[in-house]
Enzyme design. Structure first.
Site, mmCIF file in Angstrom:
data_model
loop_
_atom_site.group_PDB
_atom_site.id
_atom_site.type_symbol
_atom_site.label_atom_id
_atom_site.label_comp_id
_atom_site.label_asym_id
_atom_site.label_seq_id
_atom_site.Cartn_x
_atom_site.Cartn_y
_atom_site.Cartn_z
ATOM 1 N N VAL A 21 0.929 -1.173 -0.154
ATOM 2 C CA VAL A 21 0.142 -0.037 -0.167
ATOM 3 C C VAL A 21 0.816 1.174 0.013
ATOM 4 O O VAL A 21 1.827 1.408 0.684
ATOM 5 C CB VAL A 21 -0.877 -0.130 1.226
ATOM 6 C CG1 VAL A 21 -1.776 1.393 1.310
ATOM 7 C CG2 VAL A 21 -1.988 -1.137 1.300
ATOM 8 N N GLY A 42 4.615 4.111 2.725
ATOM 9 C CA GLY A 42 4.013 2.807 2.150
ATOM 10 C C GLY A 42 4.200 1.732 3.232
ATOM 11 O O GLY A 42 5.065 2.000 4.131
ATOM 12 N N LYS A 43 3.580 0.573 3.083
ATOM 13 C CA LYS A 43 4.042 -0.456 3.552
ATOM 14 C C LYS A 43 3.706 -1.794 3.079
ATOM 15 O O LYS A 43 2.665 -1.525 2.044
ATOM 16 C CB LYS A 43 3.110 -0.563 4.976
ATOM 17 C CG LYS A 43 3.743 -1.149 6.190
ATOM 18 C CD LYS A 43 4.622 -0.458 6.921
ATOM 19 C CE LYS A 43 5.289 -1.304 8.000
ATOM 20 N NZ LYS A 43 6.214 -0.439 8.974
ATOM 21 N N GLY A 44 4.278 -2.801 3.306
ATOM 22 C CA GLY A 44 3.798 -4.153 2.524
ATOM 23 C C GLY A 44 3.653 -5.419 3.424
ATOM 24 O O GLY A 44 4.270 -4.975 4.806
ATOM 25 N N ASP A 50 10.593 -5.110 8.470
ATOM 26 C CA ASP A 50 9.533 -4.870 9.459
ATOM 27 C C ASP A 50 9.576 -6.251 10.279
ATOM 28 O O ASP A 50 10.380 -7.205 10.024
ATOM 29 C CB ASP A 50 8.242 -4.357 9.019
ATOM 30 C CG ASP A 50 7.408 -3.698 10.131
ATOM 31 O OD1 ASP A 50 7.420 -2.902 10.699
ATOM 32 O OD2 ASP A 50 6.300 -4.635 10.454
#
Ligand code: NAD
Length: 421
Positions: free
Chosen positions: A65, A110-112, A151
């Protein structure tokens, strides 16, 4: 409905929105900007089919995202965890936007995430998942588009596979596509310690404001991963008595203070706190309610909610994890005068040194450890003071102050860029 979907207080996207709305209201944010900043820019869901070691085929789900690209390329980690949901990734992406703005590094958010349990996968399976996931999100990542990082559940080796997969596709070595890489493969000195170091700097600054002597303070740390372990070592180095640390198996407690070095040696060998026999065992929930001065939740979200916030005895809460406190719990902690250093400030050391790594990769010139640490300290201390000043000016909590600071910076840039049609 997705069976993993969490509703209400513990939905991280709703938790983010609750704070966002409060801050937007305080700022008097224009309605159009409010709508832009509340909505993620882009969301991608991918299927990740993998041949497992036993020859069977499993299909995993992955997300990326991008919440905002207003201030620069999206930036944010990739989480491998069995409880990953799209709403969680959305919230984490938005938090990255505000976090990058709070420390004023030129990135969006953003992040996944990949829904998997990395502890149950072989190295080969982990590598195949990482490479297939990278290939599936390849069109939207890149040094000028979106730069992932580690992360929960991902470490430098995973970043090396992402860098290699991307580089094979673009036919050139592209180190700046991802940060948190091993040193020697475009990684930065100080990146592994950066988040914990930032937490230590925030703790130091907060204790000054609270007029408390570190050497008279006790602490408990939830989480014994990258963030928790490093933070515990730094607190120990400040002569703070670290009385507890935990991992998913529960907490290890010693009122006289843990031997943090020995605990870390045990973790390096066994990857779990189980089997370490110096000290008592408590549950993770009990750790949070210990009568310590400083509490560092550094595991996962929603650990302090309306159910247990009233029982928190720490005077200072320094958030290593993203979203460890729900919006309902915020009010209780505020009423009880707990000094909170919110996640988007406290754990921003990681993204700050990720930014340094990206800069060094693009220059092809690498800094020494001291230079990294000095620059990190300058940025963290400035951001801490900016947030505390904002809290005084608007008469709000440190958390809402951090949102005010971040949202204001992103809103100004978004307005300047205008709406492209
Ligand atoms: P990690 O995977 O290295 O470690 C996570 C730790 O938390 C492990 O000890 C694990 O056993 C424990 N844990 C997991 N689920 C738990 C649960 N439900 N209850 C108790 N303990 C649990 O992850 P990390 O990189 O240390 O990240 C921890 C938190 O910090 C996450 O919220 C992450 O988003 C945040 N964070 C990490 C970084 C970074 O640079 N790694 C930067 C900013 C924020």
């Amino acid at each position: 409905m997705n069976p993993n979907q969490v509703l209400g207080e513990e939905n991280p996207f709703e938790a983010m929105h609750a704070r966002f709305d409060l801050a937007a209201n305080k700022l008097g944010l224009d309605q159009g900007l409010y709508r832009i900043l509340r909505t993620p820019d882009r969301e991608l869901t991918v299927a990740i089919p993998i041949v497992m070691d036993d020859g069977s085929i499993e299909v995993f789900t992955g997300y990326r995202v991008q919440h905002s690209l207003a201030r620069g390329p999206a930036k944010g980690g990739i989480r491998f965890d069995k409880n990953v949901t799209l709403d969680e990734v959305r919230a984490l992406a938005a938090w990255m936007t505000w976090k990058c703005a709070v420390v004023n590094v030129p990135f969006g958010g953003g992040k996944g995430g990949v829904v998997c349990d990395p502890t149950k996968l072989s190295m080969g399976e982990l590598e195949r998942i990482t490479r297939r996931y990278t290939a599936s999100i390849l069109d939207i990542i890149g040094p000028d588009r979106d730069v992932p990082a580690p992360d929960m559940g991902t470490a430098p080796q995973v970043m090396a596979w992402i860098m290699d997969t991307y580089s094979m596709h673009v036919r050139q070595a592209s180190t700046a596509v991802v940060t948190g890489k091993p040193v020697g493969l475009g990684g930065s000195l100080g990146r592994i310690e950066a988040t914990g170091r930032g937490l230590m700097l925030c703790t130091r600054e907060a204790l000054k404001v609270m007029e408390l002597d570190p050497a008279q303070c006790t602490a408990a740390v939830q989480g014994a991963g990258n963030v928790g372990q490093v933070t515990a070592s730094y607190l120990d180095g400040m002569n703070i008595k670290v009385q507890a640390i935990s991992d998913i198996t529960g907490a290890l407690v010693n009122e006289k203070g843990l031997d943090v070095k020995a605990v870390r040696e045990h973790l390096a060998r066994f990857r779990t706190l189980e089997g370490y026999d110096e000290g008592d065992r408590l549950s993770n929930a009990e750790l949070l309610e210990m009568p310590v001065d400083i509490l560092v939740p550094a595991a996962t979200e929603n650990v302090i909610t309306s159910r247990n916030a009233e029982n928190i005895k720490a005077k200072l809460l320094v958030e290593g994890a993203n979203g460890p406190v729900t919006a309902a719990a915020d009010r209780i902690l505020e009423n009880n005068n707990v000094f909170v250093v919110p996640d988007i400030l406290a754990n921003a050391g990681g993204v700050t040194v990720s930014y340094f790594e990206w800069v060094q990769d693009r220059m092809g010139y690498f800094w020494g450890q001291e230079e990294v640490n000095e620059r990190l300290e300058g940025i963290m201390v400035r951001a801490f003071n900016d947030v505390v000043d904002m809290a005084k000016r608007f008469e709000v909590s440190n958390r809402i102050a951090a949102y005010l600071l971040g949202i204001d910076r992103v809103a100004k840039i978004t307005k300047m860029r205008g709406v492209y049609a």
